[in-house]
Design an enzyme around this catalytic site. Structure first.
Site, PDB file in Angstrom:
ATOM      1  N   GLY A  89      75.019  84.639 114.859  1.00 23.87           N
ATOM      2  CA  GLY A  89      75.402  83.247 114.605  1.00 23.87           C
ATOM      3  C   GLY A  89      75.832  83.026 113.164  1.00 23.87           C
ATOM      4  N   HIS A 103      83.511  87.158 112.425  1.00 19.49           N
ATOM      5  CA  HIS A 103      83.101  87.124 113.835  1.00 19.49           C
ATOM      6  C   HIS A 103      84.300  86.765 114.721  1.00 19.49           C
ATOM      7  CE1 HIS A 103      79.143  86.052 111.812  1.00 19.49           C
ATOM      8  NE2 HIS A 103      78.830  87.114 112.492  1.00 19.49           N
ATOM      9  N   SER A 135      80.700  87.077 105.247  1.00 17.48           N
ATOM     10  CA  SER A 135      79.335  87.358 105.691  1.00 17.48           C
ATOM     11  C   SER A 135      78.595  86.039 105.847  1.00 17.48           C
ATOM     12  CB  SER A 135      78.617  88.223 104.638  1.00 17.48           C
ATOM     13  OG  SER A 135      77.217  88.200 104.851  1.00 17.48           O
ATOM     14  N   ARG A 186      75.666  85.637 105.092  1.00 20.49           N
ATOM     15  CA  ARG A 186      74.799  85.511 103.913  1.00 20.49           C
ATOM     16  C   ARG A 186      75.556  85.001 102.688  1.00 20.49           C
ATOM     17  NH1 ARG A 186      72.043  90.187 106.471  1.00 20.49           N
ATOM     18  NH2 ARG A 186      69.908  89.526 106.910  1.00 20.49           N
TER      19      ARG A 186
END
Ligand code: AMP
Length: 351
Positions: free
Chosen positions: A94, A100, A248, A250
């Site tokens: 997610g 993605h 990313s 993150r």
């Protein structure tokens, strides 16, 4: 596992100091369980905000597929039963971004049906890592997936995936102890456990993984080969922001200053690649990249490695000095503030 209770979701409050201002609140249980979230045409002007590195869909009024969100194995089975033709799986944790979506688009082109899983897998986090703080926003993820169109989404809670502590475990073998595995010794065992489970549930014809997690991709391929799993694993290149930062989930932890400091990772890889193109052997390539990272403000290096892309063994100091061209992977992991980032680049060592 310090941050996860078997048989139930750990409601322990995340340590707000662990990731500075970037800690995002845990989402309440989704109101989308088992319901349609996106049907028919998406009206112009109502598209969700696009993530960094994404361009707007070619036609804002184009048809988007119906997305069914399965929260349980039973709901997933029902959703899959209605699909006809080939299927491709994209597994994610997610907090979706353009990286993605590149996987989803590749899957979209390759198969009749695209199934996306969204699950923050507790098994792949170490006790001091960011399992609790990891960004979770199912509604935003579904809105983004609606811009590409997918047939099914599997977004289970941890207790659905692991009703009890698993007894039978996947052993990822020696490659899992190298690079990422040195700092994250249980990471790849946890990754392969969940990849194996979700592949078993979805039974796709193919599954797409990002080159961003090159070691993970290699280990998934090895597992699929060694366990005769009937699925084709396909790789998708790294999606980067315009300034080179690898996308990313993150990255959302980074402050504006840290976001700039984080550019040193991709820049060091590019310098290494250029050095290789100019004929430097393996040790010279490593030295160029390492020197750059050593002087980069705000960056604390975990590892920089120049490895064989299959075995992940370090390439010898003089390799590349021979006449033959050799493919290698230059991989880096570093902390920028409290955030650990990884990146890699394929390079050619020339004689
Ligand atoms: P994650 O949600 O971080 O577990 O990633 C899910 C999948 O997306 C993995 O196969 C990743 O390698 C892939 N992925 C994540 N970031 C990128 C990126 N910047 N480019 C390409 N693939 C990515």
């Amino acid at each position: 596992m310090a941050c996860f209770r078997w048989g139930g979701v750990d409601r322990r409050t995340a340590d707000p100091t662990a990731f500075g201002n970037a800690v995002e609140p845990r989402q309440p249980p989704s109101p989308h369980s088992g319901c349609r979230v996106s049907t028919g045409r998406m009206p112009a002007g109502e598209s969700p905000p696009l993530p960094p590195g994404e361009t707007a869909p070619s036609s804002p009024g184009r048809l988007v597929c119906v997305t069914e969100v399965a929260r349980t194995k039973a709901e997933l089975a029902t959703a899959l039963a209605s699909l006809e033709g080939t299927s491709a799986l994209v597994m994610t944790m997610g907090a979706l971004h353009g990286g993605h979506l590149a996987l989803v688009r590749a899957a979209r082109e390759a198969a009749d049906n695209v199934v996306v899983s969204i699950f923050v897998n507790p098994l792949q986090f170490g006790p001091d890592e960011d399992y609790e703080a990891y960004p979770r926003d199912l509604a935003a993820d579904l809105a983004l997936l609606g811009t590409v169109g997918v047939e099914a989404v599997y977004a289970p809670e941890a207790a659905e995936v692991y009703p009890r502590e698993p007894i039978v475990r996947i052993d990822p073998g020696p490659v899992a102890a190298l690079l990422e595995g040195k700092t994250r010794p249980t990471h790849f065992a946890g990754v392969l456990q969940v990849v194996h489970k979700v592949l078993n549930l979805v039974r796709p014809d193919m599954a797409f993984f990002g080159q961003k997690d090159a070691q993970q991709l290699a280990l998934v391929r090895t597992m699929v080969a060694d366990l005769d799993m009937p699925v084709e694993i396909r790789a998708v290149p790294i999606e980067r922001d315009v300034d080179g930062l690898a996308l990313s989930s993150r990255n959302s932890y980074l402050s504006a200053t840290q976001r700039i400091e984080a550019l040193a990772l991709s820049q060091a890889l590019v310098l290494g690649k250029d050095a290789a193109a100019h004929g430097l052997p393996a040790d010279g390539v490593r030295e160029v990249a390492l020197r750059y990272l050593a002087e980069a403000p705000g960056v604390r290096l975990d590892y920089l490695a120049l490895v064989d892309p299959q075995t992940f063994q370090e390439i010898g100091p003089d390799e590349g000095a021979a006449p033959a061209v050799r493919l290698a992977l230059l991989a880096v992991a570093a902390w920028v503030g409290p955030t650990r980032l990884i990146d890699n680049m394929e390079i050619e060592l020339h004689g």
